[in-house]
Design a protein around this motif. Structure first.
Motif, PDB file in Angstrom:
ATOM      1  N   THR A  95       8.046  21.613  -9.711  1.00 49.59           N
ATOM      2  CA  THR A  95       8.437  22.535  -8.653  1.00 49.59           C
ATOM      3  C   THR A  95       9.771  23.182  -8.968  1.00 49.59           C
ATOM      4  N   ALA A  96      10.724  22.388  -9.420  1.00 51.20           N
ATOM      5  CA  ALA A  96      12.033  22.941  -9.787  1.00 51.20           C
ATOM      6  C   ALA A  96      11.887  23.931 -10.939  1.00 51.20           C
ATOM      7  N   GLY A  97      11.046  23.618 -11.905  1.00 51.58           N
ATOM      8  CA  GLY A  97      10.814  24.537 -13.017  1.00 51.58           C
ATOM      9  C   GLY A  97      10.200  25.849 -12.565  1.00 51.58           C
ATOM     10  N   LEU A  98       9.248  25.773 -11.632  1.00 51.63           N
ATOM     11  CA  LEU A  98       8.648  26.998 -11.101  1.00 51.63           C
ATOM     12  C   LEU A  98       9.660  27.845 -10.341  1.00 51.63           C
ATOM     13  N   VAL A  99      10.521  27.205  -9.575  1.00 49.87           N
ATOM     14  CA  VAL A  99      11.555  27.935  -8.831  1.00 49.87           C
ATOM     15  C   VAL A  99      12.482  28.654  -9.804  1.00 49.87           C
ATOM     16  N   VAL A 100      12.898  27.971 -10.861  1.00 52.01           N
ATOM     17  CA  VAL A 100      13.786  28.588 -11.851  1.00 52.01           C
ATOM     18  C   VAL A 100      13.086  29.756 -12.535  1.00 52.01           C
ATOM     19  N   LEU A 101      11.826  29.586 -12.890  1.00 51.95           N
ATOM     20  CA  LEU A 101      11.072  30.648 -13.556  1.00 51.95           C
ATOM     21  C   LEU A 101      10.900  31.867 -12.647  1.00 51.95           C
ATOM     22  N   ILE A 102      10.506  31.641 -11.403  1.00 50.68           N
ATOM     23  CA  ILE A 102      10.329  32.750 -10.456  1.00 50.68           C
ATOM     24  C   ILE A 102      11.662  33.442 -10.189  1.00 50.68           C
ATOM     25  N   TRP A 103      12.708  32.654 -10.029  1.00 51.93           N
ATOM     26  CA  TRP A 103      14.034  33.239  -9.780  1.00 51.93           C
ATOM     27  C   TRP A 103      14.495  34.079 -10.979  1.00 51.93           C
ATOM     28  N   ALA A 104      14.214  33.603 -12.189  1.00 55.44           N
ATOM     29  CA  ALA A 104      14.615  34.353 -13.384  1.00 55.44           C
ATOM     30  C   ALA A 104      13.858  35.672 -13.483  1.00 55.44           C
ATOM     31  N   LEU A 105      12.591  35.664 -13.099  1.00 55.30           N
ATOM     32  CA  LEU A 105      11.796  36.885 -13.168  1.00 55.30           C
ATOM     33  C   LEU A 105      12.100  37.851 -12.025  1.00 55.30           C
ATOM     34  N   ALA A 106      12.262  37.338 -10.826  1.00 55.72           N
ATOM     35  CA  ALA A 106      12.429  38.190  -9.646  1.00 55.72           C
ATOM     36  C   ALA A 106      13.894  38.408  -9.277  1.00 55.72           C
TER      37      ALA A 106
ATOM     38  N   ASP B   9       0.808  -1.213   0.000  1.00 59.42           N
ATOM     39  CA  ASP B   9       0.000   0.000   0.000  1.00 59.42           C
ATOM     40  C   ASP B   9       0.840   1.262   0.000  1.00 59.42           C
ATOM     41  N   GLU B  10       2.041   1.231   0.526  1.00 59.27           N
ATOM     42  CA  GLU B  10       2.851   2.422   0.710  1.00 59.27           C
ATOM     43  C   GLU B  10       3.863   2.673  -0.408  1.00 59.27           C
ATOM     44  N   ARG B  11       3.745   2.006  -1.510  1.00 57.95           N
ATOM     45  CA  ARG B  11       4.706   2.199  -2.595  1.00 57.95           C
ATOM     46  C   ARG B  11       4.557   3.566  -3.236  1.00 57.95           C
ATOM     47  N   GLY B  12       3.359   4.048  -3.431  1.00 56.17           N
ATOM     48  CA  GLY B  12       3.135   5.365  -3.992  1.00 56.17           C
ATOM     49  C   GLY B  12       3.265   5.380  -5.502  1.00 56.17           C
ATOM     50  N   ASP B  13       3.056   6.554  -6.044  1.00 58.22           N
ATOM     51  CA  ASP B  13       3.093   6.743  -7.485  1.00 58.22           C
ATOM     52  C   ASP B  13       4.395   7.447  -7.838  1.00 58.22           C
ATOM     53  N   VAL B  14       5.424   6.689  -8.155  1.00 54.56           N
ATOM     54  CA  VAL B  14       6.747   7.258  -8.407  1.00 54.56           C
ATOM     55  C   VAL B  14       6.737   8.236  -9.573  1.00 54.56           C
ATOM     56  N   PRO B  15       6.151   7.938 -10.708  1.00 57.04           N
ATOM     57  CA  PRO B  15       6.151   8.929 -11.792  1.00 57.04           C
ATOM     58  C   PRO B  15       5.449  10.229 -11.399  1.00 57.04           C
ATOM     59  N   GLY B  16       4.417  10.139 -10.588  1.00 59.41           N
ATOM     60  CA  GLY B  16       3.737  11.337 -10.115  1.00 59.41           C
ATOM     61  C   GLY B  16       4.648  12.201  -9.265  1.00 59.41           C
ATOM     62  N   TRP B  17       5.399  11.569  -8.367  1.00 61.20           N
ATOM     63  CA  TRP B  17       6.316  12.334  -7.514  1.00 61.20           C
ATOM     64  C   TRP B  17       7.444  12.944  -8.329  1.00 61.20           C
ATOM     65  N   VAL B  18       7.908  12.228  -9.338  1.00 62.09           N
ATOM     66  CA  VAL B  18       8.955  12.776 -10.203  1.00 62.09           C
ATOM     67  C   VAL B  18       8.423  13.995 -10.941  1.00 62.09           C
ATOM     68  N   LEU B  19       7.211  13.905 -11.438  1.00 66.99           N
ATOM     69  CA  LEU B  19       6.606  15.022 -12.156  1.00 66.99           C
ATOM     70  C   LEU B  19       6.425  16.233 -11.241  1.00 66.99           C
ATOM     71  N   ILE B  20       5.952  16.006 -10.024  1.00 68.88           N
ATOM     72  CA  ILE B  20       5.780  17.105  -9.064  1.00 68.88           C
ATOM     73  C   ILE B  20       7.120  17.752  -8.753  1.00 68.88           C
ATOM     74  N   THR B  21       8.154  16.954  -8.566  1.00 69.10           N
ATOM     75  CA  THR B  21       9.474  17.496  -8.269  1.00 69.10           C
ATOM     76  C   THR B  21      10.012  18.324  -9.429  1.00 69.10           C
ATOM     77  N   LEU B  22       9.888  17.820 -10.631  1.00 68.01           N
ATOM     78  CA  LEU B  22      10.364  18.561 -11.808  1.00 68.01           C
ATOM     79  C   LEU B  22       9.573  19.846 -12.032  1.00 68.01           C
TER      80      LEU B  22
END
Length: 67
Positions: free
Chosen positions: A36-47, A21-34
């Protein structure tokens, strides 16, 4: 079966279910991580330039006030 063997069997069975039950959705977590990193880069580039200017202005005020 005696009591200890039954408890061990139940523990193994329960642990096996919990492990499955605790295995989780690995591709989903990878997508969320990527994303989030993309949003950080975008916000940092703008601000980034504005924050850099604000920091330099604050440092200039502190160092200019002390001399």
């Amino acid at each position: 079966m005696d009591l200890i063997e039954r408890l061990l069997l139940r523990t193994r069975t329960a642990w096996g279910r919990l492990d499955e039950d605790e295995r989780g959705d690995v591709p989903g977590w990878v997508l969320i991580t990527l994303m989030t990193a993309g949003l950080v880069v975008l916000i940092w580039a703008l601000a980034g330039p504005a924050l850099s200017g604000l920091f330099e202005q604050a440092i200039a005020r502190v160092t200019g006030g002390l001399s």
